[in-house]
Design a protein around this motif. Structure first.
Motif, short mmCIF file in Angstrom:
data_model
loop_
_atom_site.label_atom_id
_atom_site.label_comp_id
_atom_site.label_asym_id
_atom_site.label_seq_id
_atom_site.Cartn_x
_atom_site.Cartn_y
_atom_site.Cartn_z
N PRO A 49 -0.97 14.73 11.17
CA PRO A 49 -0.24 13.88 11.67
C PRO A 49 -0.49 12.63 10.98
N ASP A 50 -1.63 12.47 10.95
CA ASP A 50 -2.42 11.21 10.53
C ASP A 50 -1.93 10.74 9.25
N ARG A 51 -1.52 11.93 8.28
CA ARG A 51 -1.18 11.71 6.79
C ARG A 51 0.35 11.64 6.49
N GLU A 52 1.07 11.62 7.78
CA GLU A 52 2.51 11.59 7.59
C GLU A 52 3.06 10.17 6.73
N ASN A 53 2.52 9.41 7.44
CA ASN A 53 2.64 7.87 7.08
C ASN A 53 2.37 7.40 5.75
N LEU A 54 2.97 7.15 4.77
CA LEU A 54 2.40 6.55 3.60
C LEU A 54 1.55 5.55 3.49
N ALA A 55 2.05 4.57 4.41
CA ALA A 55 1.44 3.17 4.37
C ALA A 55 -0.24 3.40 4.95
N LYS A 56 -0.21 4.15 6.14
CA LYS A 56 -1.51 4.50 6.42
C LYS A 56 -2.69 5.32 5.49
N ILE A 57 -2.04 6.24 4.53
CA ILE A 57 -2.76 6.89 3.71
C ILE A 57 -3.38 5.62 2.63
N ARG A 58 -2.23 4.67 2.37
CA ARG A 58 -2.25 3.80 1.19
C ARG A 58 -3.18 2.92 1.73
N LYS A 59 -3.65 2.37 2.86
CA LYS A 59 -4.34 1.32 3.31
C LYS A 59 -5.66 1.18 2.84
N GLY A 60 -5.99 -0.02 2.50
CA GLY A 60 -7.23 -0.28 1.53
C GLY A 60 -6.92 -0.25 0.36
N GLU A 61 -5.97 0.11 -0.23
CA GLU A 61 -5.49 0.58 -1.66
C GLU A 61 -6.56 0.97 -2.63
N PHE A 62 -6.15 0.93 -4.10
CA PHE A 62 -7.07 1.47 -5.07
C PHE A 62 -8.61 0.99 -4.65
N GLU A 63 -8.75 -0.31 -4.51
CA GLU A 63 -10.09 -0.86 -4.42
C GLU A 63 -11.07 -0.31 -3.19
N GLY A 64 -10.17 -0.13 -2.20
CA GLY A 64 -10.83 0.31 -0.93
C GLY A 64 -11.15 1.76 -0.87
N PHE A 65 -10.48 2.78 -1.80
CA PHE A 65 -10.60 3.97 -1.83
C PHE A 65 -12.10 4.56 -1.96
N PHE A 66 -12.50 3.65 -2.73
CA PHE A 66 -14.05 4.23 -3.43
C PHE A 66 -14.92 4.45 -1.95
N GLU A 67 -14.69 3.56 -1.02
CA GLU A 67 -15.32 3.67 0.40
C GLU A 67 -14.65 4.67 1.11
N LYS A 68 -13.31 4.47 1.41
CA LYS A 68 -12.65 5.41 2.47
C LYS A 68 -12.62 6.84 2.19
N ILE A 69 -12.96 7.33 0.93
CA ILE A 69 -12.94 8.51 0.57
C ILE A 69 -13.98 9.46 0.95
N LYS A 70 -15.06 8.57 1.09
CA LYS A 70 -16.28 9.03 1.72
C LYS A 70 -16.10 9.69 3.14
N ASP A 71 -15.20 8.90 4.10
CA ASP A 71 -15.05 9.27 5.31
C ASP A 71 -14.41 10.79 5.34
N PRO A 72 -14.99 11.69 6.21
CA PRO A 72 -14.40 13.16 6.04
C PRO A 72 -12.94 13.11 6.68
N LYS A 73 -12.64 12.29 7.37
CA LYS A 73 -11.10 12.15 7.54
C LYS A 73 -10.24 11.74 6.62
N TRP A 74 -10.85 11.37 5.68
CA TRP A 74 -9.82 11.21 4.55
C TRP A 74 -10.36 11.82 3.22
N LYS A 75 -10.93 13.14 3.49
CA LYS A 75 -11.23 13.91 2.39
C LYS A 75 -9.82 14.40 1.77
N PRO A 76 -9.66 14.56 0.49
CA PRO A 76 -8.15 14.74 -0.13
C PRO A 76 -7.70 16.09 0.01
N ASP A 77 -6.45 16.35 0.07
CA ASP A 77 -6.06 17.62 0.23
C ASP A 77 -6.39 18.50 -0.87
N PHE A 78 -6.18 18.00 -2.37
CA PHE A 78 -6.55 18.69 -3.40
C PHE A 78 -7.54 17.56 -4.44
#
Lengths: 301, 301
Positions: free
Chosen positions: B132-161
């Motif tokens: 359910p956390d990933r239904e909302n696009l704005a929630k996924i996109r939060k932090g944008e490109f620049e912020g994603f280098f950190e965000k992706i390290k959070d296990p909660k934001w492990k990519p689906d593919f």
């Protein structure tokens, strides 16, 4: 994409293989599609609904008439429906991106070819008629196949194309352009036929109603209700929504509810879009903004 | 014929030749059609609307993403619109004879390919979301490109593919299935914004209204009127006619007339037919009985 519909009527409703052979003539064309066809044993008549691009439908219809001329002999034909030709009548109807004028031209070209190449007398009717006397199909057909051998001698009934003599086996044919016809019925929550009759009278042209509406009241006995049964002969000028709203208002006058309504057969997209536009008060919308229609036009641009 | 729509968003709104090269990838497919495309300089973003048969649109979209990955470098991208990828988001929408389930499957297959072959992390969103956390696009996109280098390290934001590392130039991408969205506005005969606000509140989901309606009141100052501006996120379940009739009734309450309304962009045929059916009280009618649609299906049967 440009689309024209044609609904030729053939005087054969019993031998399915004959009707199939006539239809096969149209199936040879890639950009002509058979939407529907039906045979009626008692009428001894078949009706084919086809739609296609202007040039292809013009040729396809000629090929069907040629085949019907080979296979149907009116000298041995009997049925309940009045008829004057093996191919009895051929209407052309503008459906999409085509005008009434184009349909009139096509009807004249097809008529001329039928006259010349198949030696069948041709009468142009409806919008293609060469005089007001010939607008009404029933007037042209009066006397039927058997009576036409005399009727054709009258200078008033000289054919528009073809010989001045009835084709011995294929008779004569009417060809013309007309608007799309929508069969629309509204069911009322009463079994009082007088109310359906009064409402039919209120909306139909002949008794003071809308210009392009024919209507009668009928009883649906098994359901215990009555119906206003209509033909809308020009949905652009006497639109379905205006007729429906008038019927609803008239029914109110008698304290009778409108239960539901039905459209028989198919409608052009424009009829649906105009209805939606009116009810939703959309000032700026048209068929080009319906995805499926855009696709259709894009695939054939 | 089966049709799916996709509306990929690319992070390039200034170099037209780049957008054209991306679009050309889709134009190679015979059964995929570009319905619309637009570039926005300030947002530095482009939006392409395409429709096509399921297999072809699936491959066409992958080819577009591949091209965008080659041509767009987010390290040198700035614009007003938030973004996290060269291809930022890819929705798949069932349009004709296709289901949400098919769109979900396509989104997963395309996502998997993007992850594997282009090494871009993929997040499934909306109906395709893995939580359910990933239904909302704005929630996924939060932090944008620049912020994603950190965000992706959070296990909660492990990519689906795809890899667990942001693509250095193309970032990450969201892929998902959603319903067709209709933008629908109703104009009121008053300049009192409070009335538009109250009506928006009455119909929108968040404040107790229809489940699939987002609405705000806005002023059209040059016209001296106000508008209820809406997104209908599921026209099948919160249909346009019911929302419109509710707005009309609410406006009456304030003694304000509905002047007109507008649909922005395109709609699926079904939305128009359902509207006609409801207003005309047609119990038995569907899209198959619209000539143009029948033609479309017949040409591609």
């Amino acid at each position: 994409m440009k689309l024209i519909e044609s609904v030729p009527n053939f005087s054969e409703g019993r031998r399915e293989e004959v009707v199939r052979q006539i239809i096969e003539e149209a199936q040879k064309y890639e950009r002509v599609k058979i939407l529907d066809w039906s045979m009626d044993f008692d009428h001894n008549r078949s009706v084919v609904t086809l739609v296609g691009e202007p040039e292809e439908i013009e040729t396809a219809i000629f090929d069907m008439v040629k085949k019907a001329t080979e296979l149907i002999d009116l000298r041995s034909h009997s049925g309940e429906h009045p008829r004057m030709g093996a191919t009895d009548v051929i209407p052309f109807i503008p459906v999409m991106n085509t005008t009434m004028e184009e349909c009139i031209e096509i009807s004249k070209r097809v008529g001329e070819r039928i006259g010349k190449e198949l030696n069948i007398p041709v009468y142009l009717y409806e919008k293609s008629a060469s005089s007001p006397d010939r607008e009404n199909l029933a007037k042209i057909r009066k006397g039927e196949f058997e009576g036409f051998f005399e009727k054709i001698k009258d200078p008033k009934w000289k054919p528009d194309f073809g010989p001045d003599q009835v084709h011995p086996s294929a008779g004569v044919v009417a060809v013309g352009a007309r608007e799309y016809l929508i069969a629309f019925n509204v069911n009322l929550g009463t079994n009082d036929i007088k109310i359906a009759d009064k409402i039919a009278k209120a909306v139909r042209h002949i008794s003071g109603g809308f210009r392009y509406v024919k209507a009668i009241g009928i009883e649906l006995k098994e359901k215990g209700i009555v119906q206003v049964s209509m033909n809308l002969t020009n949905y652009k000028k006497s639109p379905i929504f205006r007729v429906f709203e008038t019927i609803k208002r008239e029914a109110q006058r008698y304290g009778v509810p409108v239960l539901n309504s039905e459209i028989i057969g198919m409608i052009p997209l424009k009829a649906a879009i105009e209805t939606m536009k009116w009810y939703l008060q959309l000032d700026d919308f048209d068929e080009e903004r319906v995805i499926e229609n855009k696709i259709l036009n894009t695939f054939f641009e």
